[in-house]
Scaffold this motif. Structure first.
Motif, PDB file in Angstrom:
ATOM      1  N   SER B  63       0.852  -1.114   0.116  1.00 31.18           N
ATOM      2  CA  SER B  63       0.034  -0.092   0.085  1.00 31.18           C
ATOM      3  C   SER B  63       0.720   1.307   0.040  1.00 31.18           C
ATOM      4  O   SER B  63       2.169   1.042   0.137  1.00 31.18           O
ATOM      5  CB  SER B  63      -0.969   0.044   1.207  1.00 31.18           C
ATOM      6  OG  SER B  63      -1.524   1.030   1.598  1.00 31.18           O
ATOM      7  N   LEU B  64       0.297   2.443  -0.226  1.00 32.00           N
ATOM      8  CA  LEU B  64       1.109   3.635   0.069  1.00 32.00           C
ATOM      9  C   LEU B  64       0.619   4.526   1.216  1.00 32.00           C
ATOM     10  O   LEU B  64       0.587   5.603   1.212  1.00 32.00           O
ATOM     11  CB  LEU B  64       0.959   4.362  -1.285  1.00 32.00           C
ATOM     12  CG  LEU B  64       1.644   3.736  -2.486  1.00 32.00           C
ATOM     13  CD1 LEU B  64       1.356   4.466  -3.823  1.00 32.00           C
ATOM     14  CD2 LEU B  64       3.089   3.484  -2.559  1.00 32.00           C
ATOM     15  N   THR B  65       0.040   3.685   2.403  1.00 29.48           N
ATOM     16  CA  THR B  65       0.021   4.809   3.539  1.00 29.48           C
ATOM     17  C   THR B  65       1.187   4.825   3.987  1.00 29.48           C
ATOM     18  O   THR B  65       2.242   4.505   3.574  1.00 29.48           O
ATOM     19  CB  THR B  65      -0.793   3.901   4.396  1.00 29.48           C
ATOM     20  OG1 THR B  65      -0.277   2.652   4.455  1.00 29.48           O
ATOM     21  CG2 THR B  65      -2.316   3.790   3.949  1.00 29.48           C
ATOM     22  N   ALA B  66       1.222   5.472   5.411  1.00 33.05           N
ATOM     23  CA  ALA B  66       2.429   5.844   5.908  1.00 33.05           C
ATOM     24  C   ALA B  66       2.713   4.668   7.108  1.00 33.05           C
ATOM     25  O   ALA B  66       3.448   5.054   8.050  1.00 33.05           O
ATOM     26  CB  ALA B  66       2.402   7.162   6.578  1.00 33.05           C
ATOM     27  N   TYR B  67       2.535   3.583   6.537  1.00 32.86           N
ATOM     28  CA  TYR B  67       2.578   2.373   7.750  1.00 32.86           C
ATOM     29  C   TYR B  67       3.965   1.992   8.149  1.00 32.86           C
ATOM     30  O   TYR B  67       4.371   1.922   9.283  1.00 32.86           O
ATOM     31  CB  TYR B  67       1.714   1.210   7.413  1.00 32.86           C
ATOM     32  CG  TYR B  67       1.486   0.136   8.272  1.00 32.86           C
ATOM     33  CD1 TYR B  67       0.800   0.277   9.516  1.00 32.86           C
ATOM     34  CD2 TYR B  67       2.376  -1.238   8.093  1.00 32.86           C
ATOM     35  CE1 TYR B  67       0.560  -0.826  10.312  1.00 32.86           C
ATOM     36  CE2 TYR B  67       2.342  -1.962   9.176  1.00 32.86           C
ATOM     37  CZ  TYR B  67       1.332  -1.902  10.050  1.00 32.86           C
ATOM     38  OH  TYR B  67       1.355  -2.927  11.146  1.00 32.86           O
ATOM     39  N   SER B  68       4.773   1.903   6.732  1.00 37.39           N
ATOM     40  CA  SER B  68       6.019   1.537   7.326  1.00 37.39           C
ATOM     41  C   SER B  68       7.059   2.250   6.545  1.00 37.39           C
ATOM     42  O   SER B  68       6.618   3.299   5.661  1.00 37.39           O
ATOM     43  CB  SER B  68       6.168  -0.216   6.455  1.00 37.39           C
ATOM     44  OG  SER B  68       6.167  -0.134   5.326  1.00 37.39           O
ATOM     45  N   VAL B  69       8.447   2.367   6.912  1.00 31.95           N
ATOM     46  CA  VAL B  69       9.392   3.177   6.271  1.00 31.95           C
ATOM     47  C   VAL B  69       9.558   2.753   4.808  1.00 31.95           C
ATOM     48  O   VAL B  69       9.537   3.751   3.954  1.00 31.95           O
ATOM     49  CB  VAL B  69      10.838   2.754   6.891  1.00 31.95           C
ATOM     50  CG1 VAL B  69      11.730   4.003   6.443  1.00 31.95           C
ATOM     51  CG2 VAL B  69      10.900   2.401   8.139  1.00 31.95           C
TER      52      VAL B  69
END
Lengths: 77, 673
Positions: B63-69
C-alpha cells in the motif's frame, strides 16, 4: 459470531469486524482483510498463529490478533 | 548527452519486481541505501533501441499509506522525484490484492503502466485475464509479461518508452461514494487555494488528509497556511463520521476495493472451484505442528552441509594459489635484497593476514546463494510461521525471526531488518539478541579450528555452534521477557507467498553482491587491521616478529589471564580476540600473523596451543562475545543512542565468558580434553 482464533481448519467465514488498533486495521485492509471479506481458515493449531486464505493469498495472523477479528458464517455465492 | 528515461518499479513484495529488475539491468546495478533511511535502494541502467533508461527498484509494498518506512520511501520517490514512468508489477494469481496498490498509484497521479506477471501460474489455476479490458477500466496501459524470461519484455519496453515520452498522468477513475466525493471536492478546492504545492496533486493531498495519513498531515502542518487546511480537513472528517456514521478511511478503502471488484467482474474469468495447488500440499507438510520444526532444522543443516561440501575444493584452490604467490613474492623480495621489514610486511602482514581471510570468500558466497534460494522459494516465510511459537516464549513474534535468520549471513543487515518490526520494544530485543546468530564472519574462525581439531566431523561441530547461538539467544530472551522487557507482544501479520521456483540469475546476483561486500571489507577494514597488527607485532623494532616481547605480546599477556578459566589463556588467543572486535573474521587473519605462519601451517601451530575442548570453548566465545564495530555502529544509528550499543557490547561479552566457562569447565568434569 466468533473470533477467528476459534474457527476450525477448512471453514469459510466472513469478517464481521476487526477489533484492533488503527495501524494494524489499516495494514490488514492493505492485505485484503476488512469487514465483509470472505476468508478460509487454512491452518489453526491450538497454539501459534493462524493461517488464512483471503482473496488469492495466504496470510499468517498471530493468535492474539486472530482473537480480535470477529467472523460470522460466510454467505453462499 | 541525451537525457536518460527514469523508470521506477513498484509492486507488492513477492510479485517478481526484483526479478524483472535483474532481467532488465543484469549486472549493471548498484545497491545502496535510501538517504537517511536503512531501506535498500537498487538502481540500474540499460539501453533499449538507442534510449538510455535508468531504473529504480522501489521497496516492495502492499500500500502507499505511511505504515512502514518502505511505503514512505516508495511514495516519496514517486511524489518528489517524479519519475518519467512507474511500472507496477502485478502477480496475476493475486490480482485483487495487488490492484489495491494500483488504485493508490493512480490516485498519486503517476504516469503508470501495469505489467501483469506470472501469467503461467494464473493460467494453471484456470484464471482468464482480459488485459485489454483491465486496461480500459483502469485507464492505464496493461501488458502481460513473464519476469523470469523474455516473454512480453519487448512489448513492455516499447510501451514504457512511448509512455514515458508522452508525460501522461493517470487520471483517477475511482468514485468514493457521493458523500465522500463531495467532501473531497471541498477540501481539494481549499487545498488548491491555500497550499502552494509543487509536485503533489491537490486531490491526492486531500484524500490523504481525509485518510488521516500521518506523514502528509505532518508535511502539510509545516507549510504556509497548513494549519488552516488541517483544521478544515478535521471538520470535514468529523462531518462525514457524524452524518454517515462511518470511518472515513474505512469508506475510502471500501471504495477502492469496490472499484477493483467491479473491474475484476468484467475482465477476469475465474474457475468455479478452487483447485488445490501444489503450494497448499507442500504447506500441509512444512507447516505441520509436529513436522515443521524438524524439517526446518534439517533445512538449516543441509544449508551448511552443502555450503561446506561445495566450497571445499574452491577454498583449497585459493589457499594453494595464495601460498604460491607468497612464495614467489618472498623469493623476489629476497633476491632484490629488500629490507627485512618490507619482506615481513608483505609476507606476514599482507599475504598472511588478508590472504587467510580471502579464503573464505567462496564459503560466504555459497552460503548467501543458498539463503537467497530459500528466500525466493518462499520457504523463509514458512520458517517465520513455524518459529512464531518459539519466538513467543521470548516475547517476540515470528516476523522477528527474519532478522535473526539474516543474522546467519551478517548481523548488520539483521539489525537493519528490525525496521520491519512495528514496536520499539521488539526492535530493541531483536537487536540485542540477533548478534548471537552466528554470522558469516565467524565462520572462518570455526572452519579454521574445526579443520585443526575436528576434521572428521567438521560440519556437525559447526552446526552445533549455530544451534548453541540460537539456544543461548532463547534463554537470554526469556530472561529479558521476565525482567526488563515485560509487556504484551506486538501484532503479527505476514503474507505467506506461494512457493516459486527461484531464478538462478537472481540468486547469483545476490551472491555476487554479498561476496563483493565481504571482499571490500577484506580489502579495507581487515587490511587496515592487519597492518596495525603487523606494526604492533614488530615494535619495538628488532624483536622477533609477533613474539612475546613485541607490543602485541605485552597487551596479550596482560589480558590473557581473564581467559585462563576458559581454557585459552595464551596471549595469541587474547590478542586475536581483541582484534576480532574490529571484524570477527580478523581473528583468523591476526592468528595467521601472530603465529607467523600462513593458513596451512596455522592448523598445526594451533594444535600445539589448544586442546579440542579449549578450541571448542574458544569458538563458543567467538560466537557470543561483543559483535563487530560495524554492528555496534548500526545499533547506534538505529536506536539513536550510544546506550544500546554499549549495553550490547558489555552484556554479550559477559554472556560469552559465562557460556565458555560452563563449556570448558563442564567439559573437563565430564572427562573431555
Amino acid at each position: 459470531m466468533m473470533p477467528l482464533a476459534m474457527c476450525s481448519e477448512g471453514e469459510v467465514k466472513e469478517v464481521h469486524c476487526v477489533g484492533c488498533g488503527e495501524g494494524l486495521k489499516k495494514r490488514l485492509c492493505d492485505l485484503g482483510l476488512y469487514d465483509g471479506t470472505k476468508i478460509k481458515i487454512v491452518k489453526n493449531d491450538i497454539s501459534g498463529p493462524v493461517i488464512i486464505k483471503i482473496k488469492d493469498s495466504k496470510l499468517v495472523i498471530g493468535r492474539g490478533q486472530a482473537s480480535k477479528i470477529m467472523v460470522k458464517e460466510g454467505r453462499q455465492e | 548527452m541525451k537525457k536518460s528515461i527514469r523508470i521506477a518499479l513498484a509492486g507488492n513484495p513477492n510479485c517478481g519486481k526484483t526479478t524483472l529488475f535483474n532481467n532488465l539491468t543484469g549486472m549493471k546495478q548498484h545497491v545502496g541505501n535510501w538517504p537517511g533511511k536503512t531501506v535498500e535502494k537498487k538502481e540500474g541502467t540499460f539501453s533499449f533501441k538507442g534510449e538510455k533508461v535508468s531504473v529504480i527498484d522501489l521497496p516492495g509494498t502492499y500500500s502507499l499509506t505511511a505504515y512502514s518506512v518502505e511505503e514512505i520511501v516508495a511514495r516519496d520517490y514517486i511524489v518528489k522525484e517524479n519519475p518519467d514512468l512507474v511500472i507496477h508489477i502485478i502477480d496475476s494469481c493475486n490480482l485483487e490484492r495487488n490492484l489495491y496498490l494500483t488504485t493508490q498509484l493512480i490516485e498519486l497521479g503517476a504516469n503508470l503502466i501495469v505489467a501483469l506477471n506470472m501469467n503461467r501460474y494464473a493460467c494453471k489455476r484456470g484464471l482468464e485475464i482480459d488485459e485489454k479490458k483491465v486496461s480500459k477500466l483502469l485507464g492505464v496501459p496493461v501488458v502481460k509479461i513473464e519476469a523470469i524470461d523474455e516473454t512480453g519484455k519487448r512489448e513492455l519496453l516499447d510501451l514504457a518508452i512511448k509512455s514515458a515520452k508522452s508525460k501522461r498522468k493517470s487520471e483517477n477513475r475511482i468514485t468514493y461514494g457521493k458523500e465522500i466525493e463531495e467532501h473531497l471536492a471541498q477540501l481539494e478546492n481549499f487545498v488548491k487555494g491555500n497550499l502552494g504545492l509543487r509536485t503533489a496533486k491537490p486531490k491526492w493531498i486531500s484524500l490523504k488528509l481525509l485518510e488521516k495519513d500521518k506523514e502528509v498531515i505532518q508535511a502539510v502542518s509545516k507549510m504556509k497556511n497548513g494549519k488552516i487546511v488541517l483544521k478544515k480537513s478535521e471538520e470535514l472528517q468529523q462531518h462525514i463520521t457524524e452524518v454517515f456514521g462511518d470511518d472515513v478511511d474505512a469508506s475510502i478503502a471500501d471504495a477502492r476495493y469496490g472499484f477493483i471488484a467491479g473491474l475484476l467482474k468484467e475482465s477476469v474469468k475465474k474457475p468455479k472451484v478452487d483447485k488445490i495447488t501444489r503450494s497448499e500440499n507442500i504447506d500441509k507438510i512444512v507447516t505441520n505442528k509436529y513436522l515443521g520444526i524438524p524439517i526446518f532444522i534439517i533445512a538449516m543443516y543441509l544449508l551448511f552441509q552443502i555450503t561446506f561440501t561445495v566450497s571445499a575444493p574452491i577454498v583449497d584452490w585459493i589457499d594453494g594459489s595464495i601460498g604460491f604467490l607468497t612464495e614467489i613474492s618472498m623469493n623476489f623480495f629476497e633476491s632484490v635484497r629488500a629490507p627485512a621489514w618490507l619482506t615481513s610486511l608483505i609476507g606476514d602482514g599482507i599475504f598472511g593476514g588478508v590472504g587467510s581471510v580471502l579464503v573464505f570468500v567462496p564459503i560466504i558466497m555459497i552460503l548467501f546463494f543458498i539463503i537467497s534460494l530459500m528466500e525466493d522459494s518462499g520457504y523463509m516465510a514458512r520458517a517465520a510461521f513455524i518459529m512464531d511459537r518459539v519466538m513467543h516464549k521470548i516475547g517476540l513474534h515470528g516476523k522477528a525471526f527474519i532478522p535473526f535468520l539474516l543474522g546467519f549471513g551478517c548481523t548488520v543487515p539483521s539489525i537493519m531488518a528490525t525496521r520491519t518490526l512495528e514496536s520499539r520494544k521488539d526492535r530493541i530485543v531483536t537487536m540485542l539478541l540477533s548478534p548471537m546468530m552466528s554470522c558469516g564472519a565467524r565462520l572462518p574462525v570455526y572452519v579454521l579450528f574445526t579443520a585443526a581439531f575436528f576434521a572428521k566431523n567438521q560440519a556437525e561441530i559447526i552446526f552445533s555452534l549455530y544451534m548453541l547461538g540460537i539456544i543461548v539467544a532463547i534463554l537470554v530472551g526469556f530472561l529479558f521477557k521476565k525482567t526488563i522487557f515485560k509487556g504484551t507482544s506486538s501484532p503479527f501479520v505476514m503474507e505467506l507467498p506461494p512457493y516459486r521456483l527461484p531464478t538462478l540469475k537472481g540468486s547469483l546476483i545476490h551472491m555476487w553482491e554479498r561476496g563483493k561486500l565481504f571482499m571490500i571489507k577484506a580489502g579495507t577494514v581487515i587490511f587496515g587491521t592487519v597492518l596495525i597488527i603487523w606494526f604492533l607485532s614488530s615494535v619495538p623494532f628488532g624483536v622477533e616478529y609477533g613474539s612475546e616481547a613485541s607490543a602485541v605480546g605485552i597487551i596479550g599477556k596482560a589480558i590473557a589471564p581473564v581467559f585462563s578459566p576458559l581454557g585459552f589463556g595464551n596471549w595469541q588467543a587474547a590478542v586475536s580476540l581483541f582484534f576480532g572486535f574490529v571484524a570477527k573474521e580478523v581473528v583468523v587473519g591476526s592468528m595467521g600473523t601472530l603465529y607467523g605462519v600462513g593458513e596451512e601451517g596455522l592448523a598445526t601451530v594451533l594444535q600445539g596451543s589448544f586442546t579440542p575442548l579449549s578450541a571448542y570453548a574458544f569458538m563458543v566465545f567467538v560466537l557470543l562475545y561483543v559483535p563487530c564495530l560495524t554492528v555496534l555502529a548500526t545499533i547506534k544509528r538505529e536506536t539513536n543512542s550510544w546506550k544500546w550499543p554499549a549495553i550490547t557490547a558489555v552484556y554479550l561479552t559477559v554472556v560469552a565468558w559465562i557460556v565458555s566457562f560452563i563449556v570448558y569447565q563442564g567439559g573437563l568434569l565430564l572427562g573431555f580434553t
